[in-house]
Scaffold this motif. Structure first.
Motif, short mmCIF file in Angstrom:
data_model
loop_
_atom_site.label_atom_id
_atom_site.label_comp_id
_atom_site.label_asym_id
_atom_site.label_seq_id
_atom_site.Cartn_x
_atom_site.Cartn_y
_atom_site.Cartn_z
N ARG A 184 0.86 -1.18 0.00
CA ARG A 184 0.00 0.00 0.00
C ARG A 184 0.90 1.23 0.00
NH1 ARG A 184 -5.15 -0.62 1.90
NH2 ARG A 184 -5.57 1.24 0.65
N ARG A 185 0.33 2.35 -0.33
CA ARG A 185 1.08 3.60 -0.37
C ARG A 185 0.50 4.60 0.61
NH1 ARG A 185 2.57 6.19 -6.00
NH2 ARG A 185 4.09 7.14 -4.57
N ALA A 186 1.37 5.43 1.16
CA ALA A 186 0.97 6.55 1.99
C ALA A 186 2.02 7.64 1.82
CB ALA A 186 0.85 6.15 3.45
N ALA A 230 9.71 3.43 9.75
CA ALA A 230 10.15 2.63 10.90
C ALA A 230 9.02 1.75 11.41
CB ALA A 230 10.66 3.55 12.01
N ALA A 231 7.81 2.29 11.42
CA ALA A 231 6.66 1.51 11.86
C ALA A 231 6.40 0.35 10.91
CB ALA A 231 5.42 2.41 11.94
N TYR A 232 6.45 0.61 9.61
CA TYR A 232 6.22 -0.46 8.63
C TYR A 232 7.24 -1.59 8.81
CZ TYR A 232 3.39 3.06 6.14
OH TYR A 232 2.47 4.01 5.80
N ALA A 233 8.50 -1.21 9.03
CA ALA A 233 9.55 -2.21 9.20
C ALA A 233 9.28 -3.06 10.44
CB ALA A 233 10.91 -1.55 9.30
N GLU A 234 8.89 -2.40 11.52
CA GLU A 234 8.63 -3.12 12.77
C GLU A 234 7.42 -4.02 12.66
OE1 GLU A 234 9.92 -3.65 16.86
OE2 GLU A 234 10.82 -2.67 15.12
N LEU A 235 6.42 -3.58 11.89
CA LEU A 235 5.19 -4.35 11.73
C LEU A 235 5.28 -5.41 10.63
CD1 LEU A 235 2.64 -1.39 12.01
CD2 LEU A 235 3.01 -3.19 13.72
N GLY A 236 6.40 -5.45 9.92
CA GLY A 236 6.57 -6.43 8.86
C GLY A 236 5.81 -6.10 7.59
N LEU A 237 5.46 -4.83 7.39
CA LEU A 237 4.72 -4.41 6.20
C LEU A 237 5.74 -4.06 5.10
CD1 LEU A 237 2.01 -2.20 7.93
CD2 LEU A 237 1.75 -4.52 7.05
N THR A 238 6.38 -5.09 4.59
CA THR A 238 7.50 -4.88 3.67
C THR A 238 7.09 -4.28 2.33
OG1 THR A 238 7.28 -7.18 2.95
CG2 THR A 238 8.86 -6.73 4.71
N GLY A 239 5.84 -4.44 1.95
CA GLY A 239 5.40 -3.90 0.68
C GLY A 239 4.86 -2.49 0.76
N TRP A 240 4.84 -1.92 1.94
CA TRP A 240 4.28 -0.58 2.12
C TRP A 240 5.35 0.48 1.86
CZ3 TRP A 240 -0.47 1.16 4.79
CH2 TRP A 240 -1.44 0.15 4.87
N SER A 241 4.93 1.61 1.33
CA SER A 241 5.84 2.73 1.11
C SER A 241 5.22 4.01 1.67
CB SER A 241 6.14 2.91 -0.38
OG SER A 241 4.96 3.29 -1.08
N TYR A 242 6.09 4.93 2.06
CA TYR A 242 5.64 6.21 2.59
C TYR A 242 6.59 7.28 2.08
CZ TYR A 242 3.78 9.64 5.90
OH TYR A 242 3.18 10.74 6.48
N ASP A 243 6.06 8.27 1.37
CA ASP A 243 6.87 9.28 0.72
C ASP A 243 6.43 10.68 1.15
OD1 ASP A 243 8.33 7.41 -1.13
OD2 ASP A 243 6.28 7.03 -1.79
N ARG A 244 7.10 11.68 0.61
CA ARG A 244 6.70 13.06 0.85
C ARG A 244 6.53 13.76 -0.49
NH1 ARG A 244 12.21 13.51 2.53
NH2 ARG A 244 11.68 13.55 4.73
N PHE A 245 5.53 14.65 -0.55
CA PHE A 245 5.26 15.39 -1.78
C PHE A 245 5.02 16.86 -1.46
CE2 PHE A 245 3.95 11.06 -2.80
CZ PHE A 245 4.51 10.87 -4.06
N GLU A 246 5.65 17.71 -2.23
CA GLU A 246 5.43 19.15 -2.13
C GLU A 246 4.11 19.47 -2.82
OE1 GLU A 246 6.79 23.12 -1.08
OE2 GLU A 246 7.77 21.20 -0.67
N VAL A 247 3.10 19.80 -2.03
CA VAL A 247 1.76 20.07 -2.55
C VAL A 247 1.21 21.28 -1.82
CG1 VAL A 247 -0.60 19.21 -2.83
CG2 VAL A 247 1.34 17.63 -3.04
N ASP A 248 0.77 22.30 -2.58
CA ASP A 248 0.15 23.45 -1.95
C ASP A 248 -1.36 23.37 -2.11
OD1 ASP A 248 -0.36 24.19 -4.58
OD2 ASP A 248 1.13 25.81 -4.60
N GLU A 249 -2.07 24.38 -1.64
CA GLU A 249 -3.53 24.35 -1.68
C GLU A 249 -4.08 24.24 -3.10
OE1 GLU A 249 -5.04 27.25 1.74
OE2 GLU A 249 -3.18 27.95 0.82
N ALA A 250 -3.45 24.94 -4.03
CA ALA A 250 -3.94 24.93 -5.41
C ALA A 250 -3.79 23.56 -6.05
CB ALA A 250 -3.20 25.99 -6.24
N ALA A 251 -2.74 22.84 -5.68
CA ALA A 251 -2.46 21.54 -6.31
C ALA A 251 -3.15 20.37 -5.63
CB ALA A 251 -0.95 21.30 -6.32
N LEU A 252 -3.73 20.60 -4.45
CA LEU A 252 -4.29 19.49 -3.67
C LEU A 252 -5.43 18.75 -4.36
CD1 LEU A 252 -4.23 17.88 -1.04
CD2 LEU A 252 -5.76 19.61 -0.05
N PRO A 253 -6.43 19.43 -4.94
CA PRO A 253 -7.52 18.68 -5.58
C PRO A 253 -7.04 17.72 -6.66
CG PRO A 253 -8.15 20.97 -5.28
CD PRO A 253 -6.68 20.89 -4.96
N ALA A 254 -6.14 18.17 -7.52
CA ALA A 254 -5.64 17.30 -8.60
C ALA A 254 -4.83 16.15 -8.03
CB ALA A 254 -4.81 18.12 -9.57
#
Length: 287
Positions: free
Chosen positions: A13-15, A33-57
């Motif tokens: 899953r993605r977050a 760190a939580a995913y690693a501890e919980l064994g959720l090896t297929g999960w990913s968590y990233d960061r995205f630069e998103v402002d108010e104007a770009a949020l709906p899209a």
């Protein structure tokens, strides 16, 4: 609110965390760190630069493999019209920092900052206080008021810089059922005598108060985590007072986000805190 498992919930899953600016965010470190501890090896968590104007899209472009989002400024209020439902906690301060995508395609908003504050304070032995002071009057101050509505049995004094901010804080107090009194920022040194002081201001704002920390202070909750300790927090600790920091808040609110997004409880608080501390230490060493 708990996320319903969607496609690939066991294998991937993605977050992510969204905001602007976002490069400084420690959320990926904590969630991974939580995913690693919980064994959720297929999960990913990233960061995205998103402002108010770009949020709906951005939201419109997400597929069913997304489990949830963490939101920071300036998106906490802007996201509300884009959601299918908002928790009472988030509605109470008109701020969402967590979005969970359910198995039936709904977007549900919550605010984990408020229970995160409460958990961070209780971890340090602060379950109730007779009165409190808040330094500042921004978005974090309203969340602090919401937390204090469940912890403080008496008045809360907010130290602010303008009559407009004072009126806003009194309005939040009425809405949240808190006896809010306001005082001018010039008198902020008086706040330090309260049994609980919550500093919600930007970096450097409270530095001048460090010299005014009284003998035998109560508890300071400083929501900053970088740089750490702040001058006020260092002076407070030197006087023997209890200090709750921004990393404590960040970890506790992230624990609740992980639990909602993954459906796994309890989230690994200790592992997430270690990861956060390690990341901050690495930043400090490279600075």
């Amino acid at each position: 609110m708990t996320a319903s498992c969607g496609p690939g919930s066991d294998t991937g899953r993605r977050a992510a965390v969204l905001g602007s600016p976002i490069a400084h965010s420690l959320s990926p470190v904590l969630h991974r760190a939580a995913y690693a501890e919980l064994g959720l090896t297929g999960w990913s968590y990233d960061r995205f630069e998103v402002d108010e104007a770009a949020l709906p899209a951005f939201l419109a472009g997400l597929d069913a493999f997304w489990a949830g989002l963490s939101l920071t400024m300036p998106l906490k209020r802007a996201v509300i019209p884009l959601l299918d439902g908002v928790s009472d906690t988030a509605a109470s301060v008109e701020a969402v920092n967590t979005v969970v995508f359910t198995g039936d395609g709904r977007r549900l908003g919550d605010n984990t900052d408020i229970p995160g504050m409460i958990a961070a304070l209780r971890e340090r032995g602060v379950a109730t206080v007779e009165s409190a002071a808040i330094l500042g009057a921004g978005a974090t101050a309203s969340s602090a008021l919401a937390a204090l509505s469940r912890l403080c049995t008496g008045p809360v004094t907010a130290y602010v810089r303008s009559a407009t901010r004072a009126e806003e804080m009194r309005g939040w107090g009425e809405r949240l059922g808190v006896d809010v009194r306001t005082a001018d920022w010039a008198d902020a040194a008086e706040a330090l005598r309260a049994p609980l002081v919550v500093a919600t201001t930007p970096e450097g704002t409270t530095d001048a108060l460090a010299a005014a920390v009284p003998e035998a202070p109560g508890t300071l909750f400083d929501v900053l985590y970088e740089p750490w300790p702040t001058r006020l927090a260092a002076a407070w600790a030197a006087r023997g007072g209890a200090v709750v920091g921004g990393l404590d808040l960040l970890v506790h609110q992230a624990v609740l986000q992980v639990e909602q997004m993954t459906g796994r409880t309890p989230a690994p608080l200790a592992a997430m805190r270690r990861a956060g501390e390690g990341a901050l230490a690495a930043r400090h060493a490279s600075a």
